[in-house]
Design an enzyme around this catalytic site. Structure first.
Site, mmCIF file in Angstrom:
data_model
loop_
_atom_site.group_PDB
_atom_site.id
_atom_site.type_symbol
_atom_site.label_atom_id
_atom_site.label_comp_id
_atom_site.label_asym_id
_atom_site.label_seq_id
_atom_site.Cartn_x
_atom_site.Cartn_y
_atom_site.Cartn_z
ATOM 1 C CB THR A 1 -53.631 -14.995 -101.442
ATOM 2 O OG1 THR A 1 -52.444 -14.328 -101.063
ATOM 3 C CG2 THR A 1 -54.477 -14.084 -102.297
ATOM 4 C CG HIS B 1 -53.712 -25.562 -113.171
ATOM 5 N ND1 HIS B 1 -54.456 -24.605 -113.809
ATOM 6 C CD2 HIS B 1 -53.186 -24.929 -112.076
ATOM 7 C CE1 HIS B 1 -54.387 -23.465 -113.147
ATOM 8 N NE2 HIS B 1 -53.616 -23.634 -112.094
ATOM 9 N NE ARG C 1 -56.977 -17.802 -114.622
ATOM 10 C CZ ARG C 1 -55.988 -18.259 -113.856
ATOM 11 N NH1 ARG C 1 -55.235 -19.270 -114.278
ATOM 12 N NH2 ARG C 1 -55.734 -17.716 -112.693
HETATM 13 P P1 NAP Z 1 -49.865 -17.765 -100.078
HETATM 14 O O1 NAP Z 1 -50.675 -16.547 -99.909
HETATM 15 O O2 NAP Z 1 -48.377 -17.614 -100.042
HETATM 16 O O3 NAP Z 1 -50.301 -18.818 -98.967
HETATM 17 C C1 NAP Z 1 -49.738 -20.063 -98.884
HETATM 18 C C2 NAP Z 1 -49.872 -20.589 -97.466
HETATM 19 O O4 NAP Z 1 -49.135 -21.807 -97.413
HETATM 20 C C3 NAP Z 1 -49.274 -19.703 -96.404
HETATM 21 O O5 NAP Z 1 -50.138 -18.706 -95.976
HETATM 22 C C4 NAP Z 1 -48.973 -20.716 -95.312
HETATM 23 O O6 NAP Z 1 -50.176 -20.996 -94.583
HETATM 24 C C5 NAP Z 1 -48.665 -21.996 -96.096
HETATM 25 N N1 NAP Z 1 -47.227 -22.266 -96.158
HETATM 26 C C6 NAP Z 1 -46.241 -21.501 -96.713
HETATM 27 N N2 NAP Z 1 -45.041 -22.103 -96.561
HETATM 28 C C7 NAP Z 1 -45.279 -23.267 -95.898
HETATM 29 C C8 NAP Z 1 -44.456 -24.325 -95.428
HETATM 30 N N3 NAP Z 1 -43.120 -24.305 -95.627
HETATM 31 N N4 NAP Z 1 -45.046 -25.367 -94.761
HETATM 32 C C9 NAP Z 1 -46.388 -25.394 -94.558
HETATM 33 N N5 NAP Z 1 -47.215 -24.409 -94.980
HETATM 34 C C10 NAP Z 1 -46.660 -23.363 -95.637
HETATM 35 O O7 NAP Z 1 -50.216 -18.516 -101.447
HETATM 36 P P2 NAP Z 1 -51.614 -18.533 -102.227
HETATM 37 O O8 NAP Z 1 -51.623 -17.441 -103.217
HETATM 38 O O9 NAP Z 1 -52.711 -18.652 -101.247
HETATM 39 O O10 NAP Z 1 -51.445 -19.890 -103.049
HETATM 40 C C11 NAP Z 1 -51.430 -21.139 -102.367
HETATM 41 C C12 NAP Z 1 -51.090 -22.269 -103.325
HETATM 42 O O11 NAP Z 1 -52.119 -22.409 -104.285
HETATM 43 C C13 NAP Z 1 -49.808 -22.062 -104.142
HETATM 44 O O12 NAP Z 1 -49.163 -23.305 -104.308
HETATM 45 C C14 NAP Z 1 -50.328 -21.559 -105.481
HETATM 46 O O13 NAP Z 1 -49.418 -21.797 -106.523
HETATM 47 C C15 NAP Z 1 -51.575 -22.408 -105.599
HETATM 48 N N6 NAP Z 1 -52.601 -21.938 -106.526
HETATM 49 C C16 NAP Z 1 -53.247 -22.904 -107.239
HETATM 50 C C17 NAP Z 1 -54.280 -22.550 -108.111
HETATM 51 C C18 NAP Z 1 -54.985 -23.644 -108.873
HETATM 52 O O14 NAP Z 1 -55.816 -23.341 -109.734
HETATM 53 N N7 NAP Z 1 -54.711 -24.901 -108.573
HETATM 54 C C19 NAP Z 1 -54.632 -21.210 -108.262
HETATM 55 C C20 NAP Z 1 -53.963 -20.268 -107.483
HETATM 56 C C21 NAP Z 1 -52.938 -20.627 -106.604
HETATM 57 P P3 NAP Z 1 -50.270 -21.063 -92.978
HETATM 58 O O15 NAP Z 1 -49.148 -20.244 -92.448
HETATM 59 O O16 NAP Z 1 -51.618 -20.473 -92.744
HETATM 60 O O17 NAP Z 1 -50.189 -22.491 -92.585
#
Ligand code: NAP
Length: 317
Positions: A12, A178, A154
Site C-alpha cells: 500500500t 512513533h 496529524r
Molecule cells: P503492505 O501493503 O502489507 O505491504 C508491505 C510489503 O512488504 C508487501 O507488499 C511486500 O512487498 C513486503 N513484504 C511482506 N512480507 C514480507 C516478507 N516476509 N519479506 C519481505 N517482504 C515482505 O503494508 P503497508 O501498508 O504498505 O505498510 C508497510 C510497512 O510500513 C508496515 O510495516 C507498516 O506498519 C509501516 N508503516 C509505517 C508508517 C510510518 O509512519 N513509519 C506509516 C504507515 C505504515 P513485496 O512483495 O513488494 O516485496
C-alpha cells in the site's frame, strides 16, 4: 540523474509513494523493487500509473524489478517492506519479523547502493532505524526513519480542524517514539505565531483529549479502512522532496541519538533535524517542559529496551 528505489513496492505505502514521486520533476527514475512473487502485480501497477501520468503529460520512468542489483546508483532507498499493523496490533508486535527483513535489505543496500540514503518506513520504525544503521554500516546521517513527521501532520490536522484555521498557520511538532510514547510538543506549538495555550484558554480545548486523539489517529484509520495510505505516502514525499531538492527544511525524523537531545544515547527516536541532500545535516536542540522531558525519557527507555531485545535475537539468528 536522480534515481529512487522503493523496496516493498507492491504494498500500500510502496505503490502510493511511487505514484506521488512520479510527479516530482527532479526525479529521473523510480525503481519499484519487490519480491519475485509480487513482480507481476508491480508491473501492472506501473502500467496503470503510466496511463494516469499521461493524462497530466508527465513522462516519468518507473522500473518494476525483482533483481536487487537494480538498486545500484540510487540516491535514496526507501524500505516499506514488512508485516502491516493490523487492528489491535502494537507496532512493537511487528518488531521480530520485520527486523529480519530490514537486516537483509540493509545488507543488500550496503552492497549495491553504498552511497545512498536509507529511508525506513517499516514499523516499529524507531527500532528498525537502528537495525538498518547497524546492518548497513552507513554513517548515521544517511539512515532516517519516518514516523513523527506523520504524527506532526496529524496533530496539525487535529488543531486545524478544531480551530477552523488553515493548517499552514499551525506550527507544531511531535517527537519521541512513533507509537504510544510519542511526545507532542504542545508547549512550543503556535497558531499564526501565537502560543497554543492562549487559544486553548479562550476556546476551552481539552488537551488530554487532543493527545489521545493524536495517539489513536493511525489505529483509528486502520480500524476503519484496514491501512493508512495517503498520510504516510505524502509524509514520505515531503522527506524525499526535501532531500532531493536540498531545501533544508526542519522535519522530525527518527535518527540514532548519541546524546544530542537531553543526553539520550544509543537509541533512534524522532527529533527535529535539518534535512539536506546528504540526509541529516544536523539535529536541532529541543526545548521541552519538564513533563515533556519526562515523556521523552520514557520513549527512550521503551524503544531502547525493544531495540536491545531485537539486536540480541538477530545476533542469535
Ligand atoms: P503492505 O501493503 O502489507 O505491504 C508491505 C510489503 O512488504 C508487501 O507488499 C511486500 O512487498 C513486503 N513484504 C511482506 N512480507 C514480507 C516478507 N516476509 N519479506 C519481505 N517482504 C515482505 O503494508 P503497508 O501498508 O504498505 O505498510 C508497510 C510497512 O510500513 C508496515 O510495516 C507498516 O506498519 C509501516 N508503516 C509505517 C508508517 C510510518 O509512519 N513509519 C506509516 C504507515 C505504515 P513485496 O512483495 O513488494 O516485496
Amino acid at each position: 540523474m536522480v534515481k529512487i528505489t522503493i523496496i516493498g513496492a507492491s504494498g500500500t505505502i510502496g505503490k502510493n509513494v511511487a505514484f506521488t514521486l512520479a510527479k516530482e520533476d527532479v526525479i529521473d527514475e523510480i525503481v519499484m523493487y519487490s519480491r519475485e512473487k509480487s513482480h507481476p502485480k508491480v508491473t501492472g501497477e506501473v502500467l496503470d500509473m503510466y496511463d494516469a501520468l499521461a493524462a497530466e503529460d508527465i513522462d516519468s520512468v518507473l522500473t518494476p524489478s525483482c533483481n536487487v542489483e537494480d538498486i545500484a546508483g540510487s540516491k535514496i532507498v526507501l524500505i516499506t517492506s514488512g508485516v502491516p499493523r493490523k487492528d489491535g496490533y502494537s507496532r512493537l508486535d511487528l518488531a521480530v519479523p520485520n527486523a529480519k527483513i530490514i537486516k537483509e535489505y540493509a545488507q543488500d543496500i550496503a552492497k549495491y547502493a553504498p552511497d545512498s540514503i536509507i529511508l525506513i518506513v517499516t514499523n516499529p520504525v524507531d527500532v528498525m532505524t537502528s537495525i538498518a544503521l547497524e546492518y548497513s554500516g552507513f554513517e548515521k546521517n544517511r539512515v532516517i526513519g519516518l514516523g513523527n513527521h506523520l504524527d506532526s501532520l496529524r496533530l496539525k490536522t487535529i488543531l486545524s480542524r478544531h480551530f477552523k484555521i488553515n493548517s499552514g498557520e499551525i506550527h507544531t511538532r511531535v517527537i519521541g517514539e512513533h507509537g504510544d510514547h510519542m511526545v507532542p510538543l504542545l508547549s512550543s506549538t503556535t497558531i499564526g505565531g501565537i502560543p497554543l495555550k492562549y487559544f486553548a484558554q479562550s476556546e476551552d480545548l481539552n488537551l488530554e483529549k487532543l493527545v489521545n486523539k493524536l495517539k489513536n489517529a493511525g489505529g483509528d484509520i486502520i480500524s476503519k479502512k484496514g491501512a493508512t495510505e495517503y498520510g504516510p505516502s505524502y509524509a514520505i514525499g515531503n522527506l524525499i522532496s526535501t532531500i532531493v531538492n536540498d531545501t533544508r527544511k526542519i522535519l522530525t525524523v527518527s535518527t540514532y541519538l548519541e546524546g544530542e537531545v537531553e543526553g539520550v544515547y544509543d537509541v533512534s527516536l524522532g527529533v527535529p533535524v535539518v534535512l539536506c541532500k546528504n540526509g541529516i545535516q544536523r539535529i536541532i536542540p529541543v526545548h521541552m517542559k519538564d513533563d515533556e522531558k519526562a515523556e521523552f525519557f520514557d520513549a527512550a527507555r521503551t524503544v531502547k529496551k525493544c531495540t536491545y531485545k531485537i539486536r540480541d535475537l538477530l545476533e542469535e539468528d
